[in-house]
Design a protein around this motif. Sequence first.
Motif, PDB file in Angstrom:
ATOM      1  N   PRO A  99       5.020  -0.696  -1.678  1.00  0.00           N
ATOM      2  CA  PRO A  99       3.609  -0.345  -1.226  1.00  0.00           C
ATOM      3  C   PRO A  99       2.860   0.739  -1.404  1.00  0.00           C
ATOM      4  O   PRO A  99       1.453   0.484  -0.965  1.00  0.00           O
ATOM      5  N   ASN A 100       3.763   1.233  -2.123  1.00  0.00           N
ATOM      6  CA  ASN A 100       2.543   2.789  -2.864  1.00  0.00           C
ATOM      7  C   ASN A 100       1.652   1.837  -3.420  1.00  0.00           C
ATOM      8  O   ASN A 100       0.690   2.584  -4.139  1.00  0.00           O
ATOM      9  N   TYR A 101       2.426   0.885  -4.926  1.00  0.00           N
ATOM     10  CA  TYR A 101       1.783   0.557  -5.749  1.00  0.00           C
ATOM     11  C   TYR A 101       0.595  -0.151  -4.970  1.00  0.00           C
ATOM     12  O   TYR A 101      -0.939  -0.127  -5.156  1.00  0.00           O
ATOM     13  N   PHE A 102       1.177  -1.258  -4.441  1.00  0.00           N
ATOM     14  CA  PHE A 102       0.474  -2.382  -3.920  1.00  0.00           C
ATOM     15  C   PHE A 102      -1.569  -1.238  -3.177  1.00  0.00           C
ATOM     16  O   PHE A 102      -2.547  -1.553  -3.142  1.00  0.00           O
ATOM     17  N   GLY A 103      -0.905  -0.306  -1.552  1.00  0.00           N
ATOM     18  CA  GLY A 103      -1.535   0.384  -1.993  1.00  0.00           C
ATOM     19  C   GLY A 103      -2.699   1.010  -2.973  1.00  0.00           C
ATOM     20  O   GLY A 103      -4.144   1.568  -2.638  1.00  0.00           O
ATOM     21  N   GLU A 104      -2.093   1.342  -3.832  1.00  0.00           N
ATOM     22  CA  GLU A 104      -3.170   1.685  -5.456  1.00  0.00           C
ATOM     23  C   GLU A 104      -3.878   1.058  -5.780  1.00  0.00           C
ATOM     24  O   GLU A 104      -5.050   1.461  -6.023  1.00  0.00           O
TER      25      GLU A 104
ATOM     26  N   CYS B 143      -3.626  -2.532 -12.296  1.00  0.00           N
ATOM     27  CA  CYS B 143      -2.796  -3.986 -12.622  1.00  0.00           C
ATOM     28  C   CYS B 143      -2.002  -4.202 -13.200  1.00  0.00           C
ATOM     29  O   CYS B 143      -0.458  -4.532 -12.910  1.00  0.00           O
ATOM     30  N   ALA B 144      -2.039  -4.108 -14.858  1.00  0.00           N
ATOM     31  CA  ALA B 144      -1.520  -4.119 -15.655  1.00  0.00           C
ATOM     32  C   ALA B 144       0.104  -3.010 -16.153  1.00  0.00           C
ATOM     33  O   ALA B 144       0.627  -3.164 -16.057  1.00  0.00           O
ATOM     34  N   ASN B 145      -0.440  -1.438 -15.214  1.00  0.00           N
ATOM     35  CA  ASN B 145       0.440  -0.636 -15.272  1.00  0.00           C
ATOM     36  C   ASN B 145       1.474  -0.946 -14.524  1.00  0.00           C
ATOM     37  O   ASN B 145       2.503  -0.737 -14.411  1.00  0.00           O
ATOM     38  N   LEU B 146       1.104  -1.088 -12.623  1.00  0.00           N
ATOM     39  CA  LEU B 146       1.809  -0.926 -12.104  1.00  0.00           C
ATOM     40  C   LEU B 146       2.806  -2.346 -11.432  1.00  0.00           C
ATOM     41  O   LEU B 146       3.514  -2.407 -10.809  1.00  0.00           O
ATOM     42  N   VAL B 147       2.120  -3.839 -11.570  1.00  0.00           N
ATOM     43  CA  VAL B 147       2.622  -4.768 -11.384  1.00  0.00           C
ATOM     44  C   VAL B 147       3.932  -5.311 -11.858  1.00  0.00           C
ATOM     45  O   VAL B 147       5.103  -5.390 -11.127  1.00  0.00           O
ATOM     46  N   PRO B 148       3.909  -4.411 -13.181  1.00  0.00           N
ATOM     47  CA  PRO B 148       4.959  -5.208 -13.677  1.00  0.00           C
ATOM     48  C   PRO B 148       5.914  -3.342 -13.649  1.00  0.00           C
ATOM     49  O   PRO B 148       7.742  -4.209 -13.235  1.00  0.00           O
ATOM     50  N   ARG B 149       5.889  -2.348 -12.617  1.00  0.00           N
ATOM     51  CA  ARG B 149       6.787  -2.183 -13.022  1.00  0.00           C
ATOM     52  C   ARG B 149       7.177  -1.366 -11.414  1.00  0.00           C
ATOM     53  O   ARG B 149       8.262  -2.173 -11.326  1.00  0.00           O
ATOM     54  N   ALA B 150       6.084  -2.221 -10.962  1.00  0.00           N
ATOM     55  CA  ALA B 150       6.681  -3.254  -9.219  1.00  0.00           C
ATOM     56  C   ALA B 150       7.958  -3.835  -9.597  1.00  0.00           C
ATOM     57  O   ALA B 150       8.610  -4.294  -8.281  1.00  0.00           O
ATOM     58  N   ALA B 151       7.733  -5.494 -10.346  1.00  0.00           N
ATOM     59  CA  ALA B 151       8.579  -6.282 -10.437  1.00  0.00           C
ATOM     60  C   ALA B 151       9.737  -5.443 -10.515  1.00  0.00           C
ATOM     61  O   ALA B 151      11.418  -5.733 -10.439  1.00  0.00           O
ATOM     62  N   SER B 152      10.189  -4.589 -11.837  1.00  0.00           N
ATOM     63  CA  SER B 152      11.162  -3.621 -12.097  1.00  0.00           C
ATOM     64  C   SER B 152      11.700  -2.754 -11.252  1.00  0.00           C
ATOM     65  O   SER B 152      13.252  -3.029 -11.017  1.00  0.00           O
TER      66      SER B 152
ATOM     67  N   LEU C 246      -0.362   6.324   0.352  1.00  0.00           N
ATOM     68  CA  LEU C 246       0.144   8.094   0.748  1.00  0.00           C
ATOM     69  C   LEU C 246       1.492   8.023   2.043  1.00  0.00           C
ATOM     70  O   LEU C 246       1.946   8.452   1.827  1.00  0.00           O
ATOM     71  N   ARG C 247       1.115   6.817   3.012  1.00  0.00           N
ATOM     72  CA  ARG C 247       2.538   6.446   4.139  1.00  0.00           C
ATOM     73  C   ARG C 247       3.680   6.103   3.142  1.00  0.00           C
ATOM     74  O   ARG C 247       4.588   6.620   3.508  1.00  0.00           O
ATOM     75  N   SER C 248       3.535   5.463   1.806  1.00  0.00           N
ATOM     76  CA  SER C 248       4.427   4.702   1.189  1.00  0.00           C
ATOM     77  C   SER C 248       4.883   5.671   0.177  1.00  0.00           C
ATOM     78  O   SER C 248       6.174   5.720   0.543  1.00  0.00           O
ATOM     79  N   ASP C 249       4.099   6.952  -0.148  1.00  0.00           N
ATOM     80  CA  ASP C 249       4.721   7.598  -1.209  1.00  0.00           C
ATOM     81  C   ASP C 249       5.918   8.909   0.052  1.00  0.00           C
ATOM     82  O   ASP C 249       6.464   9.155  -1.069  1.00  0.00           O
TER      83      ASP C 249
END
Length: 273
Positions: free
Chosen positions: A210-215, A239-248, A179-182
């Motif tokens: 960090p929003n993805y890390f929090g989720e 993880c399969a969805n958010l980790v690649p997007r975080a890398a992008s 929430l804080r990050s979003d």
Amino acid sequence: MSLSDQHVFNYSLIFFLVITPPTIIALRYLTAPYGKHQRPGWGPTIPAPLAWFLMESPTLWLTLLLFPFGKNHSNPTAQILILPYLIHYFHRTVIYPLTLFLKTTRSHRGKNNLDSRAGQKAAAFPVSVAAMAFAFNLLNAYLQTRWVSHYADYEGDGWFWWRFASGLVVFVVGMAVNLRSDYALLGLKSRGGGGYKIPRGGCFELVSCPNYFGEILEWLGWALMTWSWAGFVFLLYTCANLVPRAASNHKWYLDKFGEDYPKHRKAVIPCVF
């Protein structure tokens, strides 16, 4: 031969496990076209607040619809267990889209500044992407709700409350980070100056997303609380969805801001990736 609910439940688990590797591979090379990665060629679009509301909505209405039909529906343990899930998705389905709508509306009123045009661009969300997210949430809401309300054995689980307490701590920490990050990101978009800016403060000093890390932390906590295959496959697919997007996203920040972007930041997992 008709399928029983147990068969549907088991096949749904298997389906999530099967599609996880292709999802990781696909998202490694193809970034979903919304937010900072928005681009044409994905068909019609709708306003982002409406997209978030529609695609996340099954997590509320389907959960509330299915829960009373489970054999554990009147068990206080099951009712307590489903609350963190509902709290997260009430925010994601109702509060977050409403906040996004209000901020977008305010930015549109300033038609003579660059921030307004940036807000208008960011508001577009491909219907095709929203439809895929809707389908995921529909199936996942079924899995999580049926496990909690029907298939979980609370009477024979002497470790339940220990796992629930530890998982809840992880979940709450993750939700706070999320929430804080979003809202920090929404705040950056609503300020003057136009365009994207480098996020600062909090967990942004460690990772780009960090929003993805929090989720991810939230659903790790949920997997601990439920101690189930349903919770595990949800965490795995998150993880399969958010980790690649975080890398992008991380690469996008580096490309856009160059030497100004903090080099010590990881993409999504502090000190790891």
